[in-house]
Structures are given as C-alpha cells and as structure tokens.
Design a protein around this motif. Sequence first.
Motif, PDB file in Angstrom:
ATOM      1  N   HIS A   1       0.834  -1.191   0.000  1.00  0.00           N
ATOM      2  CA  HIS A   1       0.000   0.000   0.000  1.00  0.00           C
ATOM      3  C   HIS A   1       0.870   1.242   0.000  1.00  0.00           C
ATOM      4  CE1 HIS A   1      -4.152   1.150   0.147  1.00  0.00           C
ATOM      5  NE2 HIS A   1      -3.760   2.233   0.761  1.00  0.00           N
TER       6      HIS A   1
ATOM      7  N   SER B   1      -0.354   4.650   0.074  1.00  0.00           N
ATOM      8  CA  SER B   1      -0.877   5.877   0.649  1.00  0.00           C
ATOM      9  C   SER B   1      -1.123   5.703   2.140  1.00  0.00           C
ATOM     10  CB  SER B   1      -2.194   6.222  -0.055  1.00  0.00           C
ATOM     11  OG  SER B   1      -2.910   7.148   0.710  1.00  0.00           O
ATOM     12  N   MET B   2      -1.018   6.802   2.870  1.00  0.00           N
ATOM     13  CA  MET B   2      -1.379   6.774   4.289  1.00  0.00           C
ATOM     14  C   MET B   2      -2.876   6.911   4.473  1.00  0.00           C
ATOM     15  SD  MET B   2       1.223   8.722   6.813  1.00  0.00           S
ATOM     16  CE  MET B   2       0.925  10.303   6.134  1.00  0.00           C
ATOM     17  N   GLU B   3      -3.593   7.127   3.377  1.00  0.00           N
ATOM     18  CA  GLU B   3      -5.039   7.298   3.417  1.00  0.00           C
ATOM     19  C   GLU B   3      -5.439   8.450   4.326  1.00  0.00           C
ATOM     20  OE1 GLU B   3      -6.659   6.058   1.272  1.00  0.00           O
ATOM     21  OE2 GLU B   3      -5.538   4.297   0.648  1.00  0.00           O
TER      22      GLU B   3
ATOM     23  N   ARG C   1      -4.373   9.375   7.044  1.00  0.00           N
ATOM     24  CA  ARG C   1      -4.285   9.159   8.487  1.00  0.00           C
ATOM     25  C   ARG C   1      -3.046   9.861   9.029  1.00  0.00           C
ATOM     26  NH1 ARG C   1      -6.081   2.757   8.656  1.00  0.00           N
ATOM     27  NH2 ARG C   1      -7.976   3.106   7.453  1.00  0.00           N
TER      28      ARG C   1
ATOM     29  N   ILE D   1      -0.346   9.311  10.501  1.00  0.00           N
ATOM     30  CA  ILE D   1       0.620   8.304  10.928  1.00  0.00           C
ATOM     31  C   ILE D   1       2.017   8.898  10.954  1.00  0.00           C
ATOM     32  CG2 ILE D   1       1.608   6.074  10.358  1.00  0.00           C
ATOM     33  CD1 ILE D   1      -1.165   5.466   9.013  1.00  0.00           C
TER      34      ILE D   1
ATOM     35  N   TYR E   1       5.536   5.536   2.790  1.00  0.00           N
ATOM     36  CA  TYR E   1       4.290   6.037   2.209  1.00  0.00           C
ATOM     37  C   TYR E   1       4.607   7.100   1.174  1.00  0.00           C
ATOM     38  CZ  TYR E   1       2.291   3.982   6.421  1.00  0.00           C
ATOM     39  OH  TYR E   1       1.942   3.118   7.431  1.00  0.00           O
TER      40      TYR E   1
ATOM     41  N   ARG F   1      -5.984   9.265  -4.032  1.00  0.00           N
ATOM     42  CA  ARG F   1      -6.879   8.164  -3.686  1.00  0.00           C
ATOM     43  C   ARG F   1      -6.088   6.882  -3.525  1.00  0.00           C
ATOM     44  NH1 ARG F   1     -10.891   6.027  -2.349  1.00  0.00           N
ATOM     45  NH2 ARG F   1     -11.735   5.082  -4.189  1.00  0.00           N
ATOM     46  N   ASP F   2      -6.660   6.009  -2.845  1.00  0.00           N
ATOM     47  CA  ASP F   2      -6.072   4.701  -2.656  1.00  0.00           C
ATOM     48  C   ASP F   2      -5.956   3.982  -3.994  1.00  0.00           C
ATOM     49  OD1 ASP F   2      -7.313   1.754  -0.947  1.00  0.00           O
ATOM     50  OD2 ASP F   2      -5.441   2.166  -1.959  1.00  0.00           O
TER      51      ASP F   2
ATOM     52  N   PRO G   1     -10.573  10.609   1.571  1.00  0.00           N
ATOM     53  CA  PRO G   1     -11.916  10.123   1.888  1.00  0.00           C
ATOM     54  C   PRO G   1     -12.039   9.667   3.330  1.00  0.00           C
ATOM     55  CG  PRO G   1     -10.751   8.662   0.356  1.00  0.00           C
ATOM     56  CD  PRO G   1      -9.940   9.891   0.478  1.00  0.00           C
ATOM     57  N   ALA G   2     -10.963   9.136   3.877  1.00  0.00           N
ATOM     58  CA  ALA G   2     -11.043   8.620   5.233  1.00  0.00           C
ATOM     59  C   ALA G   2     -11.307   9.719   6.242  1.00  0.00           C
ATOM     60  CB  ALA G   2      -9.744   7.910   5.588  1.00  0.00           C
TER      61      ALA G   2
END
Lengths: 1104, 475
Positions: A739, A741-743, A745, A747, A839, A845-846, A1097-1098
């Motif tokens: 993965h 992206s960190m989406e 978050r 982190i 990341y 986007r994911d 989006p998250a």
Amino acid sequence: MKRIVEHPPETGAAKAYWRSVEDFSHTEQFQGWLKTEFPQGAAEFWGDGVSRRSFLRLMGASMALAGLGLSACRRPEAHILPFTKTPEWQIPGKTLNYATSLPRRNGGAPLLITSYSGRPIKIEGNPLHEACKGKSDSLAQASILNLYDPDRSNRFLKNGKNISSADAIKALAEWKKSWQANQGKGLAILSEDNLSPTEDRLQAELSAKYPAAVRAVYEPATTGFAQAAIETAYGKGSIIRYNYEKAKVILSLDADFLTGDEATLASVRGFADGRRMENADSPMNRLYAIESRYTNTGAAADHRQRLPASHIAAVAAKLAELVGAKSLPIFQALPELQMDPKWIIEAAKDLMSAEGRALVVAGSNQPASVHLAVAAINEALKAQGITFEIYKRPRPTSLSIVELADVIKSGQITDLVILGCNPVYNAPADLNWTELQKSVNMVIRLGAYEDETAALSTWHLPQAHYLETWGDSVLQDGSHGCMQPLILPLYDGISSSQFLAYLLDAPAGVDKVWVDGPELVQETFKTKVAAFATTYAFDNAWSLFVRDGFLKDSKPRAQASPFVFAGASMIAETRIASPQALSKDNLEVVFITDTKVDDGRYVNNGWLQELPDGITKLTWDNAALMSAKTADELGIYSGVHVKGIVAGLTDAGIYFSDVITLTVDGRSLDIPFLIVPGHPDYTLTLPLGYGHEKTGRVGQGVGFNAYKLRTSQAPAILTNATVIKTSAPRYKFAITQEHWSMEGRDIVREAPIAYYKENPGFVRALGIESHTPENITFYKSPPFDYEKYHQWGMSIDLTTCIGCNACVIACQSENNIAIVGKDQVAKGRELSWIRIDRYFSGSQRDIEMGKGVIPSDPEMILQPVTCLHCENAPCETVCPVNATVHNEEGLNVMVYNRCIGTRYCANNCPYKVRRFNWFDYNQRQLDQLYWGPLGPKKVEETIKLSKNPNVSVRMRGVMEKCTFCVQRIETAKIDHKILTKRTERKIPTDSLQVACQQACPADAIVFGDLSDPNSRVTKLKTRELDYSLLDYLNTRPRLTYLARVRNPNMRMPGAELVGMSLVNARIHHHAETEGHGEEGAAHGDTKAHGHEAEAKPAEHGSKH
Amino acid sequence: MSEQSSTYFGPAKGNILERRPLVSNNRSMGWITAHIAGMLEGKMPMWWLIAVVITGVWALLVPLELTYLVSTGVGIWGSNQPVAWAWDITNFVFWIGIGHAGTLISAILFLTRQKWRTSINRAAEAMTIFAVICAGIFPAFHVGRVWMAWYLAPIPNANAIWPNFKSPLLWDVFAVSTYFTVSLIFWYIGLVPDLATIRDRATGKFRKFIYGVAALGWRGGNRQWRHYEKAYLILAGISTPLVLSVHSIVSFDFATSVIPGWHTTIFPPYFVAGAIFGGFAMVLTLMIPARAIFGLHDMITRKHIDNMAKIIVLTGSIVGYAYLMELFIAWYSGNPNEWWAFLHNRIHPEAPYAWAYWSMMFCNVIAPQLFWFKWCRTNILAVWIIVQFPNIGMWFERFVIIVTSLHRDFLPSSWGMFVPSVHDILLFFGTFGLFLFLFLLFLRFLPAITIFEVKAVLPEADPHYVDPHAKGHQH
C-alpha cells in the motif's frame, strides 16, 4: 549413547592466550580449541575428505533412517567441558570486541566485531573512528552472515572436481616455478579493487618480480567517471572527500549519497547532523535532488525533481552557467534543459546565497563531463576546503578489464589468475568473457563461492572471508585501517593478499604455504609510520593499530588544489550533447548497484535477500523500475492482480508483473518490472547483482541479470532501448508493503519548517486525539516506579531517518531473526522485528481501490516501526496464557517458553509489529517448510555458530517481536552491578545502546532511560515535535516519534506543497466544518494554504 | 376445574382458535414407543450403512489434517501477518453458533413450557454436542504449539504462572468447556428414561447390558421421576444462561479488542441472536430429511417447522438490525478508522472482500424474510432450501468480521490479504464429515426423539383426559 568429548590438545608451552597476534594465529592449541568449541560433528568440515554436500546427504539419510525424523523428539545431547587453561580475556558468556574493517571499493568501513568464545556474532561500527562513530550500514551488518554461509566455497576444485588442498598446492608450486622461470610471461592477474595498501604493495612487488605479467583490476560497479573527472580537474591521484556536515545547501544530481553507490557512513552522518533540529530555531540544511529514480536521498530531499539520467547533464551545464562557472570550454554550447528552468534558477540562487557552505554532488552513473561541471560549480561556490576537500593518494596503475580482454584476444595470455572477481557473471557483455576465459590455457580462480567463474576455471581455490584473515584497507576517509581475523578460516579459505604473497617470496621467518600471520600487513605498516626507531616503538604502534582498528591521524590532509582543466582531450569527449528526446520507443536504461546485494557479492546473503528494498519494498528479486505512465503506454501490467474470481481467490494481494523483453543494442533481457511513483517517464532502472546462474542455495536463480545488457562503452546509461511484453505468465513478486498511501491518516506527521515555527504545536493538532477529549484514567495504570527502576523508552526522529535499513539488519543479526524465504514473504510472514514503513504522500486516492491514479511525482515519507512497548499494551490483555507481559521497567516482554501461539496478540496489535513462527524456520530448509514430518529437521552447523547466545532461537508456533534488546539491557545492568559492587541501582545515563540505535548512521533512533532526567531520550520526548502513533487508542507507547520537519525554499515552484499534505488535509477539513470548539495550534489556520484538494476520503468521518 | 383443564390440554371441539395437536393422527403411546425405539431396533437401511461409511471416511480428513498441522506448523493454512486468524476462528464461531439451538430448545423452551420442543429437543441437543466437538477442534489446534495448550488450564505449577484471566480467549475456554459439559449432562440426563425403555425392550444380552448400564438403573418409580424432573429443571436453569453467555463470550474475543470492526459493544446480543438463527437453520437442515426418512411426520409436524421458521425470521431480523446498527455507529462515531473498516473493507463494491460482505447480507438478512410468507414456512422443500442461506450466511458473517477487519486496520503499511490454503478448506470440509458421521451414529444408537416427553404431550397424558371416543360409546 557413546559420550564423545574432544579434549583440546595439551598446550605444553604456556601460550594459551595470545599476548601478541602472532601467537594467536600460529598456536596449534588455538586451532584445537576452536574445533572443540563447535558442536559435535562440526569438526568434519575441516577434513578434505568429506564435502559439505556429501555431509548433508549423509545427514539427510540418517534422519530418514531414524524413523521419519522422530529423532527430533529427543533432547539434543552435547557434552562440553570447561577450559582447564583459559585463553587470556576469555570469560565464558562474556564478549570480546575486536576492531577491523570491511574492504569496499569506495573505502573500507571501520568496524568493531563482537565475539563470543571465539565466534564473531555481531558487527558494529568502530566508535573510535570519527567518520562512523560507531555506526554502520546494512551491508556491513549483514556481512557476518557470509562468514557462516554454509554455501561458501569450502574445497579446492580442479576442473570442477574435488581435489585435496595438498595436491592443489603441489600443482600451484609447479606453475609458480614456471612463471618465475619466464618472468611471468603469459601470466595475467585479474583482481578486485579492495583499496588495500598491502595488496597494492604486493601487486607492485609482483610487477617487479614478474615484469612480463599483466595485472588488471575489475570492479563491476565502478564506472570510474567521477574519478576520471576529479583527476582531470585536480591532477593525477586526486581523491575527493565530501564534508556533508558543513553543507547548508546541497544539490544532488542523480547521486544517492544516503543509501546508494555514492553513500559513505560519513555522508549519512554529515547530512543527518546538518539536518537535526534541537528546537524550532536550529539551523537546518536544505537538500535538492534531481534524480533518475526514487532514492532515499530523493525521499529525504526538500525539493525533488525526477529527470531521466541522460537529461541531467543539461542541468549540470545550466547550473554551471547560473553559478558563473561558464568560463570552462565544455560548457560553451548549452544543451536544452528538459525541466522547469525556474526550479534550477531558484536552486542556483539558493546555492549561491550559501556560498562556501554549498555543495553539489553528482552520481557515479553520470558521465565525466557532469562530474567536471560539478567540480567547476563547487569551485564557483567556493566550496573547496569546506564542503569538499581534495587529497592525494597515488595508486599503482593496472589495466582495466577491457584492456585485459584485448591482451587475451591477442593470444598473449596462457595463464589467468582471477582473485575474487566473478567476470563470467559480471564482465561487460561486449567482451564476451566466457569465450575469452575458455580461450586461456589455464585459469586459477580464488573465489568465495563456486559460482559462474569457478565453473569455467581450471583451478578453484576457496577465498577467505574478511573476518578470517589479516589485511588492511584504506578507510572511507582515506585513513589506514586494520583488518584482523576473528576466527580461523571456517572453510580453509585464503585471502587474495595471501595468494599474492605466495607468488612472491615469503617474508622472513615464515615457512608456511600461505602467510597466515600479520607479517604482510606489518610490512606495509612499517612504511606508513614515518620512523620506528626501535622495535618497541613499532610494537607499540602496531598494537594500537590493531586495537583501534585504524592508524590514528593517518587521514590524509586536504591539499588546497587548484582547479585545472588540463585534459585537453577530455574537451571533445565530455562536451555535453543535447539530450535525446525519450519516448516509449526510445527508452533509457540506467544500471544501478542494488542497495541490498551490491554488485552481486551479497546475493547469497539471506538477510539481504529478504530485506525490503528502501523504496519498492521488494524482497528476493530485482525488477526493472519504471513510471506508471511508461508502463501504461507500453501496455504492460504490474500490480496487485485480482482479476477473475479464481485469480482473486488464489492470488489476492500478491504482486504480479508482466515479463518484458528489454532490448538495447541488439542485446535483450527478459525481466519483470515494478511501477514506482515518482520515477521519470521513459526511463528504466535496472538494479545489478541478481540473476546468478550458479552460486549458493540462497541466491541461485534469484532475480534477473542486468549485466547481460551492460557494455564497457555504456556501463551506466543507455538509450534507444525498446520494450515488448512477452507471453510468459505474470511473475510473482514478494513485496512487504503493497500500500502506497497513508489514506490521510495521521501516521507520519510532517510540516515545513516555516509552518512549524508559526504553529509549534502542530504535531498534536494533526491527530485524531486533537478531536477527542483527553483520555483520563482512574488508575495509575499500569503502575511504573520511576524511582526504583529504569524506565526504558525510545524516540525516533523522522527528520533525520533516511530509511537506509541499517537498523533492520542490525536487529536481525542481534536477535537471531530467521529468514523465511520468498514464498513466505509473499504470504506476509516475514519475521523482521523492525520495519521501515514507506508512504507516498500527495496521492489523491487509494490505488488499490481501482479509481486512483498512481501519483506521478509524490513525496515519500518513511517511518521505522518496531514494537512500541505500549504501557497499555493491547497485546497483553488478550494473551490467555500470560506469555506477553509488562515488566517493572516498562518493557513489553515476550515469554517464548510460555507462548502457545494463539496469535491473538498479533491481531490486537494496532501497529502490527508482532511476528509469528508459522513454521520451524530455524530448523527447516526454506524449500521444505511444507514437508512436515517428511522434511529433515536440521540446521547447518555454521548457522548455529552465527547465533547470538544471549537471545533465544525461537521455535515454531511462538510469537516474537522487538524486545528493546532486553539482553543488552540485562548485560548492562549486570555489568554495572558488578562494577559498583551493587551500590548503584541504575546504570549511568545513556551508557547502553540497543542494536538498531547503535547501527543507525543518521542517529535517528535514541533509546534510553525515561526515569533519568538527563538522558537523551527523556529530553527528546519533551520536544514539541514528539508524538505517539495512534495516540487516541491510549496505548501509551514508550516509542514515540519526532515529527518530520522539512526545509523547503519558498521561492521554488511547488514549494507551498512540500510537506504540507497532512496539514492541508486538516485545514481543508476544518474549513468545511466551521465552529469547531477545540483549538489546536493548526486549527483555524487557513490563511496560507487552504486550497489544495488533499482531503482524503477517510477524513470525512471526523466528528466535531 | 376439570372442564377448564380439558380445554387446556385437549382439543376442544368447535373452538376456532383450536391448537393444532403436537402429535398428529391421534397416535397412541404404544405407537410412539414402538416407532422411535424401532429406529434403533430394526435393521438399518442400506442407505444408512453407505452414508456412515462415506461420512466416516470423510471425517478421517480431520485427523489427517490435524496430524499434518501439528507436525508441520500453522503455516500450512493461509493465515498470515495482518490476518493471523482466518478460517480457524471463523469455523470455530460458526460451529459454536450452530451448537446454540439445541440447548436453547431444551432449556429455554422447557422453562417457558413450550411443549412443541419435545419432539425436536433430543436431536437438536445431539447436534449441539457434535457441533461443539467440531467447534472445539479449531481453537484447540489453531494454536502454534498445541502440545502446550494445557497452559490455558489454571493448574498450580512451580512457576506460579496462571492463565491471564483478563483474556477473552481464556473466558472462551471456560465458557465453551462449561457449555459443552453442561449440555452433555443435560442431554444425558434427558436420555436416561428412554435408555431404560430401550433396555427393557432389548432382546440381546449385550444390548441389554449396554443400555442397562447407560440407563443407570432407571426403573420409572415415582421417586425416580420426581428426582429426574427436579434434576432436569435445575439443569435447564443452569443451561439457560449458558446459551446466552457462550456466544456473548465468544463475541468478546472481538469486542474487547481495539481493531476497527471488532471493537463494538453490540456484539454480545448480536452474536447470540446470530447463533440461534444459525442453530435453528441447522436443526431444520438435519431434521427435515430425518423426518422424511424415518417417517416422523406425526411427531415433527408442520407446526414444529413453522415455529422454527418463525424463530429464524425473528432472529434473522435481529441480526439484520445489528448489521445496520454497527454500520451506522461506525459512521456516526466519526472515527475514520472505524468507518474505513466498513466502507473500504466491506461495503464498497471495489473492496477486496465485498463479495463476502454482500453474500452475508443476502443470506442472513434478505433470504430469511421469505418466512414472512406462510407458504414458505409450510412448504417443507421451500423451508429446507431457504434455511441453507442462513447456514452459508452465518459462516460468511464470521469470515467478514474476522478477515475483513484484520486485513486492513490502522497502518496501511501493514495491510495484506488472506487467501485460504487447501488445508484450510479440507479441515473445514472434514468437520462436516465428522458432524454428519456422529449424527448418523446418533440416529442409529440413541432414540432420536424423546419418547417419554412426546408421550407427555399426548392428550392421553393428562390425568383428566377423557377419551372422546370412549365417551361416545358410553352414550
């Protein structure tokens, strides 16, 4: 059962210790002692009669006979006896440290080796040496595994058949006699460039003794462009040395000086020192990177520009013009610049404003013209003597492999001696080395592995590991480094200097075939120290040299060298041509040395094979790297392949790639590829060093051999390459992090320095916890006694972490972490206790959700994650058998003996740092994991020797994870207790280092005692940048991070976005939801950067 | 009083709301004894022999797979680093859920005086026990070192290490073993009078001896009946909270964790409802064929099936409500990680496991709604087909909860996928063989329907019962 106890032979003379190193290497009893130290049966390795293979065969058969491996049910019996006369300093269970150095083509790495009872088990940097200050890197850390590699060459071969060493030596003596008779006519010696003064001396003596012999040196990874340019600019024998710590503004032209070919321990340390912040007002260096692939240097850069390697020359020319270095004739015709000129103009301005403290570096792949331009730029920036220095180091001249090939072609060579190199595998493709070598009458090869070259040689001799022999090296800063043996050669190997000495006359007083004492090095050493008036003075200096691992004050002085453009012939050669326009039909290919297997020499090293690449996180393979756009236009696929129900069920989550045929200059290579965000378009990066047809069991057949495309004319960059998709089935990769992206978050938290100064508390305002009420507990839970006990904690500085992987291998070596093999990594079962999360930020986007576009030019952020030792550890409450518990010092302790393997702890760990032994990785061969009772349970004896005796080797079915090196903590406590006769309760401030911290060349990892107000870690944790990962879960981790701060130049194009993706997302989100009650520092600050649509989006669920 | 009682216990003529009799066709007590005992006294049909052989071989997969598992390592399954539990715990929760219907029928319906339970409770309880056996295999063998699993037991030892009483997994050990023990005793106590009947009817010596021992000297005396009924009532009382607690505690395995998708307070009631839902579906799955094969139509009537279908639509709706509620809360909580676990791990059509989530939704929420229609409840074939959906759906429910929550949690760096290995599949498949094998043996060797209790719901069992026929003759 018959009890077999091997007593060491009676010593006779009272020489049971080695007061001097001669004693050490000569004494018979030391050899005897060594053999008995090993478990029963290991001694058979010394015999010439039993080969390793037949030994394995016998072992396998006896296991089968013993009733389907039921022998495993029995407790292993071993009978060990204590010494009656202990060697001096030898205390059972205690370590001894010896300083040595690892020879490398860009200078030896000064090391300190930890040895238990005669077994070297851990490598650290030499703390006395100022260039590394006790730090090391992943290759140095992993090189110890090669020492114990059971696949290392362990026998003498004649035409591929076993031959006893005595017979081989007899034959060799005949050859030597004939060469001496004709002054070496027809003899050619090809060796590696080990930068060893002793080898240089021996080579020079060899030229004198055998004047007709031809000597050549080949290092496949060295292009020689940089050295050629430096010698052109500053005169013959000039060597450049960079002082990154003094540079305020650095611009890298395709140079990965943090993890790549250009990296040294000093460059990483210097860069990190210049970047480390003590507070918001600390000066911080700035890094610009223009690069042809994503490197860790690019990830660390404040401004990064992707550009094909062949277009970088134009940038160098433009930069030279901008900084006023144009007076040189090579830069008269300026080629067309293929990037935003504003970028380079602003960067040049910044460099000039830091005049005297600026530095431009070019990658080893860039042509000599670029290096010349860079030298001119650095001169114009008045950098000489500050950020770079020139010193002189003459080297003996020798032929290149191309010249040697010409000599061989002319038929003058009948006997070829190859010392260490593996030219059949890695010689330039245009030389057709295989045929050349076959055309030579006799080839004697000294090699560490029975590899491709060994297969085509008449004689093959096992080469010793650097921890088995005496030697010396030129360290990375130019000083004279020592190499001393830590153990007698495990496989009767000999070093290249031993072989060279054999061809010469043996030093006085040595009557052995191979000089196995320090005499050769001592002879060189005499020439290094001005005058040894007495033997006493020599002995003293020598002892210090061996003790320190290097000769003090031998670092060559910088010489103020005028920039002379003397090489007239270079002008024509190095005139920078306009770069070719690249397209999908005219691709560029760039060869790089791999960050893991280097030029291929570490290919049989399981730790490095399983080490995730710093950028791609690829293990057990290499791949052509390219951008998403390039792959799209070529119509080829690489990614997580989930098309179709059946494919989705069997291959879900596994990385697949089309296999492509890459053709350039009529040569072609079939290789799978990986898409890397941030890779320039229409250029392919090919890591070298893989695709061995013949080597040990670990490396054989792993990856693809890019040397097949590499020619002597173009060893670095090729254009006019084409790619077609083959019909081969998609290739399966083992990637540890799929993965990107960190989406959105929180982190890895980061911000540019200006934002940090305005909002000192921005770190806390980024997390979910800034939106939730503070966690308040009724209990002092868990209760920690800061008065009575140490309270261990760790802090990792994300600003200085460069993601070089040194910590990962250091941990693997320290903690006996097994490798699991490609298949298991692909299943997500790797065991590493510390991992570097990577990341890409700035993506919308994911990618896996299908809609996302792979970001073409994202930023990269890195975060080492290990067990965070949460005070409220979610893993502890769920373990039904109390196998993971807290101790009074705040460690989350894993009790292997108690663990039954429910894996609940791993599920409940929000950081996913727990690792499970799905199979008996320490008992089974990697290709027999699924064989169950049918597979023999066995470990090679040498692998057993390599284990750290203070760390349990874990069995199948138990969970494991980072322990904060509890064995080191306990050792330090015990030692201190003894030292102070139990009067002091706690060890002195910062007197203990954990393995990852000790290795970290950037000093980004700090471990220490939180109960000590003076410890570094306590102070770091009071910084504004300190934050806990997933703080809102109230796990209260003992490992916290210092947020990453970046230092963009606000006049640069795109500067307003650098390091802002999280902050922007937050601001954007807040702009949407006005009237928020709680005010963090970042809250409400929408004035500057409120418009970037970086919202993830998250984020939409965040409550206010 | 006698008049009132008769309307209670016997069919009163002319009453519109007349209850359907629990045993149809006015079967006599003798007929019931002969019919049920006949199932294990007569020669078993050939199909039974074939089925036993097939399921017996099929069940051998379980020991085979477990041998390979224990000798090689848990790695033979597809579980991995983010998804450390997968089919193992999914199958455990699935089977333990099935084991709920039996004790619910025996205990709760007994305490609430639901007389229709009598003809199905024995088989349902047997099913419970077999399901719990199948369930127990998974947690016992999913551990990495099964030979050390005794650490779970609070055995005093020299190291003074106790199990961790904070761990829901330990609660599980106690809950499941208690449930199994109590269910077994409850079942056995209920069997005693019937075993005595079989003993009394036995012709062979061996048979008489075995059933005689098993019947514990039951003579049917008044004192014995009084003791029996007290014991049965007490055990029913003990079992009732267990029915609710076992699955609540199983749900704590997830609910007490921190993982988004697991960390949910709604789990205990939701799991219990789901277990009853799945359990009844499995009871119907087995009873409908057994009823047809052994001709038990008079004892397991359409009324029984109708009642069970109603329970399925009720519990299915509760489960559906729970699904939607956890979804709503995930969104309403404002916690992006929670919402991600639902939106991107489950619901979104491009989520890797969306197919599992939507299979679950269809099977558990949509399909059982057909039981609102009376036709669907009374058409035996339709019932049998419809109850297969909860059977499948409840497995998917556990898969969705376990795998989709774990495969992507907090740190995207550690996201992964789960793919079952062939051994995951074979072991799960094998437990069905074991379950069916045990059930077939049960049909052969024990009275599948409680003889004495069924007799007790006959009109004749009422001491005040007056045979209408006899009356007619008198007049």
